[in-house]
Scaffold this active site. Sequence first.
Site, PDB file in Angstrom:
ATOM      1  N   SER A 185       0.820  -1.222   0.000  1.00 38.01           N
ATOM      2  CA  SER A 185       0.000   0.000   0.000  1.00 38.01           C
ATOM      3  C   SER A 185       0.848   1.264   0.000  1.00 38.01           C
ATOM      4  O   SER A 185       1.915   1.309   0.613  1.00 38.01           O
ATOM      5  CB  SER A 185      -0.876  -0.018   1.260  1.00 38.01           C
ATOM      6  OG  SER A 185      -1.407   1.258   1.510  1.00 38.01           O
ATOM      7  N   GLU A 196       0.251   3.596   1.768  1.00 32.92           N
ATOM      8  CA  GLU A 196       0.351   4.032   3.168  1.00 32.92           C
ATOM      9  C   GLU A 196       1.722   3.691   3.764  1.00 32.92           C
ATOM     10  O   GLU A 196       2.040   4.104   4.871  1.00 32.92           O
ATOM     11  CB  GLU A 196      -0.746   3.392   4.024  1.00 32.92           C
ATOM     12  CG  GLU A 196      -2.060   4.127   3.996  1.00 32.92           C
ATOM     13  CD  GLU A 196      -2.033   5.501   4.696  1.00 32.92           C
ATOM     14  OE1 GLU A 196      -1.568   5.580   5.829  1.00 32.92           O
ATOM     15  OE2 GLU A 196      -2.480   6.479   4.084  1.00 32.92           O
ATOM     16  N   TYR A 222      -1.353   0.482  10.453  1.00 31.93           N
ATOM     17  CA  TYR A 222      -1.646  -0.178   9.174  1.00 31.93           C
ATOM     18  C   TYR A 222      -0.429  -0.112   8.253  1.00 31.93           C
ATOM     19  O   TYR A 222      -0.008  -1.120   7.678  1.00 31.93           O
ATOM     20  CB  TYR A 222      -2.853   0.498   8.515  1.00 31.93           C
ATOM     21  CG  TYR A 222      -3.108   0.034   7.095  1.00 31.93           C
ATOM     22  CD1 TYR A 222      -3.783  -1.158   6.845  1.00 31.93           C
ATOM     23  CD2 TYR A 222      -2.663   0.786   6.001  1.00 31.93           C
ATOM     24  CE1 TYR A 222      -4.006  -1.588   5.548  1.00 31.93           C
ATOM     25  CE2 TYR A 222      -2.882   0.352   4.701  1.00 31.93           C
ATOM     26  CZ  TYR A 222      -3.554  -0.829   4.473  1.00 31.93           C
ATOM     27  OH  TYR A 222      -3.765  -1.261   3.177  1.00 31.93           O
TER      28      TYR A 222
HETATM   29  P1  NAP Z   1     -11.425  -4.486   1.751  1.00 28.95           P
HETATM   30  O1  NAP Z   1     -12.575  -4.213   0.842  1.00 28.95           O
HETATM   31  O2  NAP Z   1     -11.437  -3.939   3.128  1.00 28.95           O
HETATM   32  O3  NAP Z   1     -11.267  -6.078   1.828  1.00 28.95           O
HETATM   33  C1  NAP Z   1     -10.419  -6.675   2.769  1.00 28.95           C
HETATM   34  C2  NAP Z   1     -10.659  -8.167   2.746  1.00 28.95           C
HETATM   35  O4  NAP Z   1      -9.806  -8.781   3.731  1.00 28.95           O
HETATM   36  C3  NAP Z   1     -12.098  -8.584   3.127  1.00 28.95           C
HETATM   37  O5  NAP Z   1     -12.455  -9.691   2.333  1.00 28.95           O
HETATM   38  C4  NAP Z   1     -11.962  -8.995   4.571  1.00 28.95           C
HETATM   39  O6  NAP Z   1     -12.929  -9.915   4.989  1.00 28.95           O
HETATM   40  C5  NAP Z   1     -10.596  -9.665   4.522  1.00 28.95           C
HETATM   41  N1  NAP Z   1      -9.983  -9.833   5.848  1.00 28.95           N
HETATM   42  C6  NAP Z   1      -9.892  -8.924   6.837  1.00 28.95           C
HETATM   43  N2  NAP Z   1      -9.252  -9.464   7.888  1.00 28.95           N
HETATM   44  C7  NAP Z   1      -8.975 -10.746   7.564  1.00 28.95           C
HETATM   45  C8  NAP Z   1      -8.356 -11.819   8.253  1.00 28.95           C
HETATM   46  N3  NAP Z   1      -7.901 -11.703   9.487  1.00 28.95           N
HETATM   47  N4  NAP Z   1      -8.257 -13.014   7.595  1.00 28.95           N
HETATM   48  C9  NAP Z   1      -8.724 -13.166   6.336  1.00 28.95           C
HETATM   49  N5  NAP Z   1      -9.310 -12.183   5.646  1.00 28.95           N
HETATM   50  C10 NAP Z   1      -9.432 -10.981   6.257  1.00 28.95           C
HETATM   51  O7  NAP Z   1     -10.049  -4.028   1.081  1.00 28.95           O
HETATM   52  P2  NAP Z   1      -9.706  -3.752  -0.475  1.00 28.95           P
HETATM   53  O8  NAP Z   1      -9.908  -2.315  -0.730  1.00 28.95           O
HETATM   54  O9  NAP Z   1     -10.350  -4.774  -1.313  1.00 28.95           O
HETATM   55  O10 NAP Z   1      -8.134  -3.985  -0.449  1.00 28.95           O
HETATM   56  C11 NAP Z   1      -7.578  -5.261  -0.753  1.00 28.95           C
HETATM   57  C12 NAP Z   1      -6.154  -5.309  -0.222  1.00 28.95           C
HETATM   58  O11 NAP Z   1      -5.388  -4.269  -0.812  1.00 28.95           O
HETATM   59  C13 NAP Z   1      -6.016  -5.114   1.281  1.00 28.95           C
HETATM   60  O12 NAP Z   1      -4.923  -5.897   1.705  1.00 28.95           O
HETATM   61  C14 NAP Z   1      -5.687  -3.640   1.424  1.00 28.95           C
HETATM   62  O13 NAP Z   1      -4.984  -3.429   2.635  1.00 28.95           O
HETATM   63  C15 NAP Z   1      -4.829  -3.436   0.200  1.00 28.95           C
HETATM   64  N6  NAP Z   1      -4.820  -2.091  -0.381  1.00 28.95           N
HETATM   65  C16 NAP Z   1      -5.997  -1.470  -0.684  1.00 28.95           C
HETATM   66  C17 NAP Z   1      -5.974  -0.229  -1.291  1.00 28.95           C
HETATM   67  C18 NAP Z   1      -7.241   0.491  -1.674  1.00 28.95           C
HETATM   68  O14 NAP Z   1      -7.185   1.705  -1.918  1.00 28.95           O
HETATM   69  N7  NAP Z   1      -8.361  -0.204  -1.800  1.00 28.95           N
HETATM   70  C19 NAP Z   1      -4.744   0.379  -1.598  1.00 28.95           C
HETATM   71  C20 NAP Z   1      -3.573  -0.303  -1.295  1.00 28.95           C
HETATM   72  C21 NAP Z   1      -3.622  -1.550  -0.700  1.00 28.95           C
HETATM   73  P3  NAP Z   1     -14.357  -9.438   5.588  1.00 28.95           P
HETATM   74  O15 NAP Z   1     -15.235  -9.208   4.377  1.00 28.95           O
HETATM   75  O16 NAP Z   1     -14.768 -10.589   6.413  1.00 28.95           O
HETATM   76  O17 NAP Z   1     -14.103  -8.183   6.366  1.00 28.95           O
HETATM   77  O1  F7E Z   2      -9.139   8.100   3.853  1.00 27.39           O
HETATM   78  C1  F7E Z   2      -9.590  11.544   5.008  1.00 27.39           C
HETATM   79  C2  F7E Z   2      -8.608  10.682   5.764  1.00 27.39           C
HETATM   80  O2  F7E Z   2     -10.075   6.023   4.846  1.00 27.39           O
HETATM   81  C3  F7E Z   2      -8.694   8.944   2.834  1.00 27.39           C
HETATM   82  C4  F7E Z   2      -7.276   2.182   2.266  1.00 27.39           C
HETATM   83  O3  F7E Z   2      -7.789   1.490   1.153  1.00 27.39           O
HETATM   84  O4  F7E Z   2      -6.011   3.691   0.884  1.00 27.39           O
HETATM   85  C5  F7E Z   2      -7.009   3.630   1.886  1.00 27.39           C
HETATM   86  O5  F7E Z   2      -6.582   4.320   3.049  1.00 27.39           O
HETATM   87  C6  F7E Z   2      -8.452  10.324   3.384  1.00 27.39           C
HETATM   88  C7  F7E Z   2      -7.607  10.374   4.657  1.00 27.39           C
HETATM   89  O6  F7E Z   2      -8.458   5.909   2.897  1.00 27.39           O
HETATM   90  C8  F7E Z   2     -12.840  11.167   6.556  1.00 27.39           C
HETATM   91  O7  F7E Z   2      -8.053  11.388   6.869  1.00 27.39           O
HETATM   92  C9  F7E Z   2     -11.568  12.794   5.916  1.00 27.39           C
HETATM   93  O8  F7E Z   2      -6.684  11.412   4.542  1.00 27.39           O
HETATM   94  O9  F7E Z   2     -10.723   6.678   2.487  1.00 27.39           O
HETATM   95  P1  F7E Z   2      -9.705   6.632   3.548  1.00 27.39           P
HETATM   96  P2  F7E Z   2      -6.919   5.857   3.304  1.00 27.39           P
HETATM   97  O10 F7E Z   2      -6.708   6.101   4.731  1.00 27.39           O
HETATM   98  O11 F7E Z   2      -6.170   6.713   2.335  1.00 27.39           O
HETATM   99  C10 F7E Z   2      -4.737   3.123   1.259  1.00 27.39           C
HETATM  100  C11 F7E Z   2      -3.819   3.261   0.082  1.00 27.39           C
HETATM  101  C12 F7E Z   2      -4.870   1.751   1.788  1.00 27.39           C
HETATM  102  O12 F7E Z   2      -3.977   0.938   1.629  1.00 27.39           O
HETATM  103  C13 F7E Z   2      -5.990   1.494   2.743  1.00 27.39           C
HETATM  104  O13 F7E Z   2      -6.262   0.092   2.844  1.00 27.39           O
HETATM  105  O14 F7E Z   2      -9.713  10.895   3.747  1.00 27.39           O
HETATM  106  N1  F7E Z   2     -10.919  11.641   5.625  1.00 27.39           N
HETATM  107  N2  F7E Z   2     -12.742  12.532   6.495  1.00 27.39           N
HETATM  108  C14 F7E Z   2     -11.679  10.615   6.001  1.00 27.39           C
HETATM  109  N3  F7E Z   2     -11.492   9.293   5.903  1.00 27.39           N
HETATM  110  C15 F7E Z   2     -12.472   8.471   6.355  1.00 27.39           C
HETATM  111  N4  F7E Z   2     -12.326   7.134   6.244  1.00 27.39           N
HETATM  112  N5  F7E Z   2     -13.621   8.987   6.919  1.00 27.39           N
HETATM  113  C16 F7E Z   2     -13.864  10.315   7.040  1.00 27.39           C
HETATM  114  O15 F7E Z   2     -14.882  10.735   7.563  1.00 27.39           O
END
Ligand code: NAP
Ligand code: F7E
Length: 323
Positions: A126, A128, A151
């Site tokens: 990520s 992050e 995270y």
């Molecule tokens: P998501 O919608 O939150 O999906 C996460 C998945 O992980 C869900 O199926 C969840 O199951 C499962 N999970 C959580 N804890 C687990 C555990 N202990 N054992 C097995 N499975 C578990 O996330 P996503 O957006 O699809 O992201 C997919 C992956 O890419 C994640 O690893 C995330 O950290 C990473 N990532 C995401 C982004 C983004 O912007 N979306 C960017 C960079 C990296 P439940 O349905 O039961 O909760």
């Molecule tokens: O926040 C701001 C918050 O929770 C984005 C995950 O998929 O991308 C994701 O992480 C921004 C942040 O995503 C609210 O402070 C303001 O600056 O949608 P988010 P994230 O934290 O960027 C990375 C790449 C991953 O890997 C992660 O799995 O939005 N923000 N107000 C807020 N965020 C949330 N959630 N809720 C608010 O009310």
Amino acid sequence: MKTAIISGVTGQDGSYLAELLLSKGYEVHGIMRRLSSFASGRIDHLVNSNPNFHTYYGDLCDGTSITGIISDIQPDEFYNLGAMSHVKVSFEIPQYTLEANAVGVLIVLEAIRKFSPHTKFYQASSSEMFGVPGVPAPYNENTPMIPQSPYGVAKLAAYHLTRQYREGYGLFATTGILFNHESPRRGGTFVTKKISQAVARIKNGMQDSLVLGNLDAKRDWGWSPEFVEAIYLIMQQEKPGVFVVATGETHTIREFVEEAFSYVGLDSKDYVRIDDKYKRPNEVPLLIGDASSSKKIGWEPKMKFHEIVHAMIDYDMEHLNDK
Ligand code: NAP
Ligand code: F7E
């Protein structure tokens, strides 16, 4: 027929990746957690209709289940998308976050090393993992990584474990550093979906206001169905490595909010309130990616920022009464 295991199959990316692999003729095995309520909404259409799609209960914190599934199936590919993926929540449950997102990866890698060393492994890294203000942007695989949240720390540990198993044991252990990517299937507590759902509800008189945290952070937002294509491509390379997947464009949360409200003919100033409870102890103020490494393998983003905002709102307008 190629076989793949997807952890996190019930999530946003897992569900799109399952569809993509099935469309390519794979047999797909998805790992899902046992929960007290249904969490399979994103994959129900596959469970009920596709004979090449199978699901198993498992948890990345439970070595017995994960090792059992890997040693039984010995798949061609393992996509590790499972994670506690919410950055803000990771400050509240840091130990669990490290267990699922870092130790869980170790469990998978060890099972592959011992029982299925031919299996190609993909780790969902990520953006992050970056996060230091002052480091010149855009960020790529050579940018210093000093994460700002539990995270991010867990993801960085997993990133290095993946590298170490690649270099130390010669496993095909590869990784994509993905910047934020969104879709109608995005979880409702992430900011984009929170905004698109609220805008749809406000427009239809079902909600009065939208309460958010930090509107000044900047994010590089892409489109999840396109990003899972990058994940697939990364796994098809001859050699494992590190690939950045991003759009190269960044916008503030405020810009997302303004674009969303103006799309439905409303002024965000009339509806948005700020509450510090949605702010984080540490914030990553700016994310913008340099995806040259993915371009080299033939991947390019297509969906633009405003198209992503509009597509999410269009979906939420049509599904106002969904749970
Ligand atoms: P998501 O919608 O939150 O999906 C996460 C998945 O992980 C869900 O199926 C969840 O199951 C499962 N999970 C959580 N804890 C687990 C555990 N202990 N054992 C097995 N499975 C578990 O996330 P996503 O957006 O699809 O992201 C997919 C992956 O890419 C994640 O690893 C995330 O950290 C990473 N990532 C995401 C982004 C983004 O912007 N979306 C960017 C960079 C990296 P439940 O349905 O039961 O909760
Ligand atoms: O926040 C701001 C918050 O929770 C984005 C995950 O998929 O991308 C994701 O992480 C921004 C942040 O995503 C609210 O402070 C303001 O600056 O949608 P988010 P994230 O934290 O960027 C990375 C790449 C991953 O890997 C992660 O799995 O939005 N923000 N107000 C807020 N965020 C949330 N959630 N809720 C608010 O009310």
